[in-house]
Design a protein around this motif. Structure first.
Motif, PDB file in Angstrom:
ATOM      1  N   ALA A   1       0.839  -1.205   0.000  1.00 46.54           N
ATOM      2  CA  ALA A   1       0.000   0.000   0.000  1.00 46.54           C
ATOM      3  C   ALA A   1       0.871   1.251   0.000  1.00 46.54           C
ATOM      4  N   ALA A   2       1.903   1.280   0.842  1.00 46.59           N
ATOM      5  CA  ALA A   2       2.785   2.444   0.904  1.00 46.59           C
ATOM      6  C   ALA A   2       3.470   2.686  -0.439  1.00 46.59           C
ATOM      7  N   SER A   3       3.952   1.625  -1.060  1.00 48.16           N
ATOM      8  CA  SER A   3       4.654   1.773  -2.338  1.00 48.16           C
ATOM      9  C   SER A   3       3.706   2.232  -3.448  1.00 48.16           C
ATOM     10  N   LYS A   4       2.454   1.754  -3.415  1.00 45.15           N
ATOM     11  CA  LYS A   4       1.488   2.155  -4.445  1.00 45.15           C
ATOM     12  C   LYS A   4       1.135   3.628  -4.341  1.00 45.15           C
ATOM     13  N   PHE A   5       0.958   4.123  -3.124  1.00 46.24           N
ATOM     14  CA  PHE A   5       0.627   5.544  -2.951  1.00 46.24           C
ATOM     15  C   PHE A   5       1.792   6.428  -3.379  1.00 46.24           C
ATOM     16  N   VAL A   6       3.016   5.974  -3.135  1.00 49.47           N
ATOM     17  CA  VAL A   6       4.188   6.726  -3.596  1.00 49.47           C
ATOM     18  C   VAL A   6       4.208   6.760  -5.127  1.00 49.47           C
ATOM     19  N   ALA A   7       3.931   5.617  -5.746  1.00 51.02           N
ATOM     20  CA  ALA A   7       3.903   5.557  -7.210  1.00 51.02           C
ATOM     21  C   ALA A   7       2.804   6.438  -7.770  1.00 51.02           C
ATOM     22  N   PHE A   8       1.654   6.475  -7.125  1.00 53.65           N
ATOM     23  CA  PHE A   8       0.559   7.351  -7.575  1.00 53.65           C
ATOM     24  C   PHE A   8       0.968   8.819  -7.479  1.00 53.65           C
ATOM     25  N   ALA A   9       1.646   9.183  -6.391  1.00 52.61           N
ATOM     26  CA  ALA A   9       2.056  10.573  -6.208  1.00 52.61           C
ATOM     27  C   ALA A   9       3.003  11.034  -7.308  1.00 52.61           C
ATOM     28  N   PHE A  10       3.872  10.134  -7.797  1.00 58.17           N
ATOM     29  CA  PHE A  10       4.833  10.512  -8.826  1.00 58.17           C
ATOM     30  C   PHE A  10       4.267  10.408 -10.237  1.00 58.17           C
ATOM     31  N   SER A  11       3.335   9.442 -10.444  1.00 60.12           N
ATOM     32  CA  SER A  11       2.879   9.177 -11.823  1.00 60.12           C
ATOM     33  C   SER A  11       1.475   9.697 -12.111  1.00 60.12           C
ATOM     34  N   GLY A  12       0.623   9.828 -11.097  1.00 58.63           N
ATOM     35  CA  GLY A  12      -0.763  10.228 -11.318  1.00 58.63           C
ATOM     36  C   GLY A  12      -1.623   9.121 -11.876  1.00 58.63           C
ATOM     37  N   SER A  13      -1.167   7.869 -11.801  1.00 57.24           N
ATOM     38  CA  SER A  13      -1.912   6.741 -12.355  1.00 57.24           C
ATOM     39  C   SER A  13      -3.117   6.407 -11.469  1.00 57.24           C
ATOM     40  N   SER A  14      -4.312   6.364 -12.079  1.00 57.74           N
ATOM     41  CA  SER A  14      -5.512   6.013 -11.311  1.00 57.74           C
ATOM     42  C   SER A  14      -5.484   4.543 -10.911  1.00 57.74           C
ATOM     43  N   SER A  15      -4.866   3.710 -11.741  1.00 52.45           N
ATOM     44  CA  SER A  15      -4.740   2.299 -11.389  1.00 52.45           C
ATOM     45  C   SER A  15      -3.941   2.139 -10.100  1.00 52.45           C
ATOM     46  N   MET A  16      -2.878   2.959  -9.962  1.00 48.81           N
ATOM     47  CA  MET A  16      -2.066   2.887  -8.750  1.00 48.81           C
ATOM     48  C   MET A  16      -2.844   3.381  -7.541  1.00 48.81           C
TER      49      MET A  16
END
Length: 326
Positions: free
Chosen positions: A21-36
């Motif tokens: 969960a922590a890694s996915k939220f970090v990835a969302f913050a950098f990429s803006g991916s809704s899937s993430m």
């Protein structure tokens, strides 16, 4: 079914989900991916679900009270049912909403290597968690198929973790597919489509869990093998000549209630009948250790009364409920 295997699988899934969960939220913050984002919320919901299962297991261990004379074993069913609600509302509905918004208002992914790297890491971590759940389940599953194991298991923890981990792995593949297609085509709509698929998957799993745990909450009888062992243990061929009718009910995953009307010889003394009942109870507990609460009622067998069935026997309180056994 022992709770130890279920607890081990829950702890393994909890550790994996918190890290993912922590890694996915970090990835969302950098990429803006809704899937993430959807996957991050999914992992967060799964972590909450594992906490619920652990709480349910702990509360189910409380001693019986005058208000709850049969104990709190069904708390595990209640918390497993809450898991299905959380998975449906927090995980599934949020993913559907986020996917719809992404398709309606798509925007280009940035720093694509973040979501791809996190998804690969998450697939590996979830794979280890899923492997633990499979290993613990195999120790209890026997010859049952996976479908029958999920449907017949009286302890809800392992089926819940199995379905959650399976859903997580499939969801990660869907997210990776959505992100990959968005990068290959340059169209961020694919990211939204992947998110919608994740939402539909989570809702499907939540509905399956709700149906199975609802059945446990309503009260299920012992399995066929347990019923056969109990029947064989009751009759001794001397004082207890046959079972007139019997009902069984799971008070919890590892606690079974057995109630039976048994036929005894018409000329047996009260002392002989009482001794035979005590011996039958001992044999039942030896054959099926989870049979904790046993009520045996002696009677004189009558073909005419037996032909009416247990629901039609004369009773001052009216007809009895439908038997769980036979």
């Amino acid at each position: 079914m022992s709770a130890s295997g279920g607890t081990k699988a829950i702890v393994a899934a909890l550790g994996a989900n918190l890290a993912i969960a922590a890694s996915k939220f970090v990835a969302f913050a950098f990429s803006g991916s809704s899937s993430m984002l959807a996957e991050g919320v999914h992992s967060l919901a799964d972590s909450g679900n594992q906490f619920l299962l652990l709480i349910g297991g702990k509360r189910a261990q409380r001693e019986a009270t005058p208000q709850h004379p049969f104990g709190y074993g069904r708390e595990r069913y209640i918390y497993a049912f809450l898991v299905s609600i959380v998975l449906f509302s927090v995980g599934g509905m949020f993913a559907l909403y986020e996917g719809y918004e992404k398709i309606k208002h798509p925007h280009e992914l940035s720093h694509w290597y973040w979501p791809v790297g996190v998804l690969v890491f998450a697939i590996i971590a979830e794979g280890f968690s899923f492997r633990t759940a499979i290993k613990e389940s195999n120790a209890l599953r026997g010859k049952l198929s996976w479908k029958d194991f999920v449907r017949r298991a009286k302890a809800p923890e392992l089926p819940v973790v199995l379905l959650e981990d399976l859903g997580a792995l499939v969801g990660l593949v869907l997210a990776l597919g959505g992100v990959g297609l968005a990068l290959l085509t340059g169209d961020a709509v694919w990211d939204g489509i992947g998110t919608l698929c994740i939402g539909a998957l989570l809702i499907l799993i939540a509905l399956v869990l709700a149906v199975e745990t609802k059945s446990l909450l309503l009260g299920e009888a012992a399995g066929v093998e347990e019923v056969q062992k109990i029947e064989a243990a009751i009759v001794d061929g001397h004082t207890v000549t046959r079972i007139i009718h019997m009902r069984t009910l799971h008070l919890g995953p590892e606690e079974l209630l057995v109630a039976a009307k048994i036929a005894v010889q018409h000329d047996d003394t009260a002392t002989e009948v009482a001794s035979a009942i005590n011996a039958a109870e001992a044999r039942i507990r030896e054959a099926v250790p989870i049979a904790r609460v046993i009520y045996l009622e002696p009677d004189i067998y009558s073909e005419a009364e037996a032909a009416k069935g247990p629901d039609r026997e004369a009773s001052p309180g009216g007809p009895a409920p439908h038997p769980a056994g036979h």
